[in-house]
Write a protein that holds these residues in place. Structure first.
Motif, PDB file in Angstrom:
ATOM      1  N   ILE A  37       0.842  -1.209   0.000  1.00 57.74           N
ATOM      2  CA  ILE A  37       0.000   0.000   0.000  1.00 57.74           C
ATOM      3  C   ILE A  37       0.873   1.253   0.000  1.00 57.74           C
ATOM      4  N   ILE A  38       2.019   1.188   0.664  1.00 53.82           N
ATOM      5  CA  ILE A  38       2.953   2.317   0.650  1.00 53.82           C
ATOM      6  C   ILE A  38       3.407   2.581  -0.785  1.00 53.82           C
ATOM      7  N   ILE A  39       3.754   1.501  -1.498  1.00 51.66           N
ATOM      8  CA  ILE A  39       4.208   1.666  -2.886  1.00 51.66           C
ATOM      9  C   ILE A  39       3.079   2.223  -3.749  1.00 51.66           C
ATOM     10  N   ALA A  40       1.854   1.737  -3.528  1.00 51.73           N
ATOM     11  CA  ALA A  40       0.714   2.229  -4.310  1.00 51.73           C
ATOM     12  C   ALA A  40       0.522   3.728  -4.086  1.00 51.73           C
ATOM     13  N   LEU A  41       0.593   4.157  -2.820  1.00 50.49           N
ATOM     14  CA  LEU A  41       0.415   5.580  -2.514  1.00 50.49           C
ATOM     15  C   LEU A  41       1.531   6.402  -3.147  1.00 50.49           C
ATOM     16  N   LYS A  42       2.741   5.890  -3.083  1.00 50.51           N
ATOM     17  CA  LYS A  42       3.882   6.605  -3.654  1.00 50.51           C
ATOM     18  C   LYS A  42       3.723   6.742  -5.170  1.00 50.51           C
ATOM     19  N   CYS A 101       5.037  11.597  -0.739  1.00 50.25           N
ATOM     20  CA  CYS A 101       4.816  12.623  -1.755  1.00 50.25           C
ATOM     21  C   CYS A 101       6.042  12.756  -2.646  1.00 50.25           C
ATOM     22  N   TYR A 102       5.805  12.619  -3.940  1.00 53.69           N
ATOM     23  CA  TYR A 102       6.925  12.722  -4.877  1.00 53.69           C
ATOM     24  C   TYR A 102       7.237  14.177  -5.163  1.00 53.69           C
ATOM     25  N   GLN A 103       8.516  14.484  -5.281  1.00 52.51           N
ATOM     26  CA  GLN A 103       8.914  15.759  -5.876  1.00 52.51           C
ATOM     27  C   GLN A 103      10.236  15.527  -6.577  1.00 52.51           C
ATOM     28  N   LEU A 104      10.578  16.421  -7.521  1.00 52.11           N
ATOM     29  CA  LEU A 104      11.754  16.152  -8.352  1.00 52.11           C
ATOM     30  C   LEU A 104      13.045  16.210  -7.553  1.00 52.11           C
ATOM     31  N   PRO A 152       3.697  11.972   7.000  1.00 50.46           N
ATOM     32  CA  PRO A 152       3.765  11.482   5.615  1.00 50.46           C
ATOM     33  C   PRO A 152       2.379  11.190   5.040  1.00 50.46           C
ATOM     34  N   ALA A 153       1.537  10.473   5.808  1.00 49.15           N
ATOM     35  CA  ALA A 153       0.194  10.149   5.316  1.00 49.15           C
ATOM     36  C   ALA A 153      -0.663  11.406   5.213  1.00 49.15           C
ATOM     37  N   HIS A 154      -0.561  12.278   6.224  1.00 51.77           N
ATOM     38  CA  HIS A 154      -1.355  13.505   6.205  1.00 51.77           C
ATOM     39  C   HIS A 154      -1.003  14.360   4.994  1.00 51.77           C
ATOM     40  N   ARG A 155       0.296  14.464   4.718  1.00 51.37           N
ATOM     41  CA  ARG A 155       0.747  15.300   3.606  1.00 51.37           C
ATOM     42  C   ARG A 155       0.260  14.731   2.275  1.00 51.37           C
ATOM     43  N   TRP A 156       0.305  13.397   2.171  1.00 50.03           N
ATOM     44  CA  TRP A 156      -0.157  12.753   0.942  1.00 50.03           C
ATOM     45  C   TRP A 156      -1.651  13.007   0.737  1.00 50.03           C
ATOM     46  N   LEU A 157      -2.439  12.794   1.809  1.00 51.78           N
ATOM     47  CA  LEU A 157      -3.890  12.985   1.713  1.00 51.78           C
ATOM     48  C   LEU A 157      -4.217  14.445   1.405  1.00 51.78           C
ATOM     49  N   THR A 168     -14.245  12.704   2.668  1.00 53.26           N
ATOM     50  CA  THR A 168     -13.645  11.775   1.693  1.00 53.26           C
ATOM     51  C   THR A 168     -12.300  11.273   2.200  1.00 53.26           C
ATOM     52  N   VAL A 169     -11.489  12.215   2.702  1.00 53.26           N
ATOM     53  CA  VAL A 169     -10.164  11.853   3.201  1.00 53.26           C
ATOM     54  C   VAL A 169     -10.285  10.822   4.316  1.00 53.26           C
ATOM     55  N   PHE A 170     -11.228  11.046   5.238  1.00 51.58           N
ATOM     56  CA  PHE A 170     -11.361  10.113   6.363  1.00 51.58           C
ATOM     57  C   PHE A 170     -11.916   8.762   5.917  1.00 51.58           C
ATOM     58  N   LEU A 171     -12.846   8.783   4.942  1.00 53.18           N
ATOM     59  CA  LEU A 171     -13.377   7.508   4.447  1.00 53.18           C
ATOM     60  C   LEU A 171     -12.279   6.712   3.754  1.00 53.18           C
TER      61      LEU A 171
END
Lengths: 472, 472
Positions: free
Chosen positions: A171-176, A242-245, A360-365, A386-389
């Motif tokens: 799931i970490i990889i999927a989010l990334k 969160c990806y950044q260059l 990390p999760a908060h920033r991604w969401l 939506t974020v909480f669901l």
């Protein structure tokens, strides 16, 4: 009322003792009234005294807390002896020492991430291929979410701990990758599409354009120079979703820092397992019924008995994962941004807690769900819900599948956070809000995990020899 | 070291989340670097972050403390049921409902105080009678100390609680009369001796001299107009041990205040007894051996188990006695000085604690023992040691005689305070000193009482039916 009372009794607050000068005979002879040693004043704990220095009370509560738990540990030790056995822990991760299904699955996850670079390179080259790209990306993410779920659910050889770890990695990889795809799309939308055949040249020129950043640490990479396997794998390893260059990087890797974090990791991991073996398991073992068959008074006592060790383990887990592990990893990768958590312990509402404890999760969401939803015209509360669901789905997914039990407690608990927070915000705030956050932290999330763990344990404690090996 | 590290990694503390502006396409096109969402910074719990806001931790410790004790109460209730019975408490004070020895003894104490006024009047009148006066005063005080001790020790009908109450009343009166004699001697030394036959006149003129004090509350009494039975009995009732001619008085008696304090008195008294019956007695009952026969691990567990309820009862007792009872009494007598305790909970050394928690006793010891000793040329530490040895004698006297057991634990504990405090002062201070004070408060004085109580209970639990009646 207070003012009125104050006038009547002439309050004079003197925190220092009045010191009557009784040892001087001259003073006595001059003015016998100096022999007095009483002055009119209120008791410090009276409402009218205005005294509010209770610093010592914090020390008191800490001392009592420590003593209470020293006593409980001693009582536990006298009753059960030393139950902690680090060797038995291996059986939590492995059923059969010659089959390592979780390790194979986690190793395979690396391959699932690889297509992302090629999809992005293809999208960069071929004009009008956005819809094909979207299909490919969705397929990639869908596989990342469903493959481990199916495998963990169907495989008999995998343990719940191994399954959870596998699901967590996937799931970490999927989010990334979701972040990777979205950020790269933003860049594609933001920069003009290269004319066919000149892309190589333009890529070169953008490399020449890359310059030292404001900290003078390293060269800045420009899009599309980031579309490399090495760049993707650095992002997959880095402690962020969160990806950044260009990630902020440190110049050096502090070896002493890594060693300290590593010692913490080892020690706290064993401490957590020790607490589970020594404190939680004997208590669960005593109550050998499923939750819904226990009498309500006993159930309350049982929940309270397990809430405290559970909470301690959760606190240790927080420090172990968010401070020791992520900082150790970040130091190894010379990753500069160490904001893995904020001061959630001061949060005065549940929402503030959720936005501070897992950055990390908060920033991604926030970056990939909440803000895009706001941008598409949804209002604040819809986006928040939506974020909480979504979080609720993630949690349920992470817990239900490895345990092979669908109870949906976690889902409803997470989904209830937003309406609960609205209610709480209207009723309480400030320091009292913080107390409520702590109460729900002690009784809430760890208890959720416990409800699953309890039922799983009750279901399996006779059938499964590896559990018995671990716990007794 | 810290400075060096700070330079290396360019710490930037941003407690608020960085908010990347990702929802604005224009910004993206202008400057793709704004898509970044990471900045270089340390984790809050890292040494280098400089973060130190842990306000929430206080709430955490309070929440955990409350939950732990809610759990313990529930566990206790499940195991023992409701043991609290206010009617049985009467048997602690009375063995035989038709014999009230403690009440008779306490009533008799009033007569022992009466000679004080006549001795002082005689000394005022007759020149050169100081030595006779001293003998009479000493005899009076000696009787006040020895009479109840002999009576309580010899009488079979008196219970330990009744005996303690009797001893307490007598020692309070003895301390008050000591102060009364000393203050009156100071006045005699400070004012010229009246010529025989004119004393009546002079007394009248001093009455005329009496004037309204600076608060305009009441007329000030001058020596020797204070040598009246009424004046002495007001002092004996007043919540102070130090005599002075004109106590600060309130104009009015606040009825609401008295009612609140009275409700507190009733409620807290029953709470204390309930805690003893429900929490302490079942634990003592489980360990049916004298302290010295118990194994050391079990003894530690046993002491820790009893320390916490003991400490709570001590805290409730403190509030009950020093706030509720003394304030209620003071309000009834319109006594103005309510400084019965200072903020001992913030004390950072044991000596500071002793000088803050019991202000009436501290003030008496300071005014009538410590300062006179300094005045006679003794140094600070000798005077301090004397004060503590005297307190040790008082405590031992109050506990050993009603229980009819001489263990001298209390005496040595009190006598050890000064050397212990010297040692502690050199090693620790400030906040850590406060923690040590709390540790010794939780484990020390209540445990002392417990040691006596335990041995007494073990000695008597089979022989004495009234104990069984009370506790089971």
């Amino acid at each position: 009322m207070t003012g009125k009372r104050k006038k009547k009794i002439n309050i004079s607050i003197n925190p220092e003792m009045p010191q009557p000068e009784v040892n001087d005979t001259d003073v006595r002879q001059d003015n016998p009234e100096k022999l007095s040693c009483h002055t009119s004043c209120e008791s410090l704990l009276s409402y009218g005294s205005g005294f509010n220095n209770f610093q010592g009370i914090f020390n008191w509560s800490v001392v009592l807390l420590v003593l209470t738990h020293v006593h409980m540990s001693l009582e536990n030790f006298i009753r059960y002896g030393l139950l902690f056995d680090p060797v038995k822990i291996i059986s939590v991760f492995l059923k059969d020492p010659y089959k390592w299904p979780a390790v194979y699955l986690i190793a395979a996850s690396v391959l699932f991430a690889l297509p992302a670079v090629f999809i992005e390179r293809y999208l960069r080259k071929v004009r009008g291929s956005e819809s094909i790209g979207l299909v490919l990306q969705s397929l990639n993410l869908f596989l990342l979410v469903t493959f481990p779920a199916v495998m963990v659910y169907r495989m008999q050889a995998i343990t719940p701990a191994g399954g959870l770890l596998t699901m967590f990695v996937y799931i970490i990889i999927a989010l990334k990758l979701f972040s990777y795809y979205q950020v790269n799309r933003w860049y594609r939308e933001g920069t003009p599409r290269p004319v066919r055949g000149t892309s190589r040249m333009q890529a070169d020129s953008s490399t020449h354009q890359s310059r030292r950043n404001e900290r003078g640490q390293s060269k800045q990479i420009m899009y599309p120079m980031n579309l490399k396997v090495k760049d993707l794998y650095y992002f997959l390893l880095a402690p962020t979703l969160c990806y950044q260059l260009n990630f902020p990087r440190q110049k050096h890797c502090r070896q002493g820092y890594i060693i300290r974090r590593f010692i913490e990791m080892i020690f706290l991991f064993h401490l957590m397992l020790g607490l589970i073996q020594q404190w939680i398991v004997p208590n669960i073992h005593k109550s050998m019924k499923p939750i819904n068959e226990i009498e309500s008074t006993l159930l309350t006592e049982y929940i309270l008995k397990l809430a405290v060790p559970n909470h301690f383990i959760w606190l240790i887990f927080f420090y172990w994962y968010f401070h020791s592990c992520l900082n150790c990893l970040a130091e190894l990768l010379r990753f500069g941004d160490r904001q893995f958590y904020l001061d959630w312990w001061n949060a005065d509402s549940v929402l503030q807690f959720w936005s501070r404890w897992n950055i990390p999760a908060h920033r991604w969401l926030d970056r990939h769900i909440y803000r895009p939803l706001l941008h598409h015209g949804y209002d604040k509360w819809q986006a928040r819900m939506t974020v909480f669901l979504l979080s609720a789905c993630f949690y349920e997914y992470l817990i239900a599948i490895p345990l092979k039990m669908f109870r949906f407690w976690m889902f409803f608990a997470m989904a209830a956070q937003v309406p609960l927070a609205c209610l709480m915000k209207k009723l309480f705030g400030g320091n009292f809000g913080n107390i409520l956050v702590w109460i729900s932290l002690v009784l809430g999330p760890p208890l959720m995990v416990l409800l699953y763990f309890h039922d799983y344990y009750i279901q399996h404690h006779r059938r499964d020899s590896s559990w018995r090996l671990f716990f007794f």
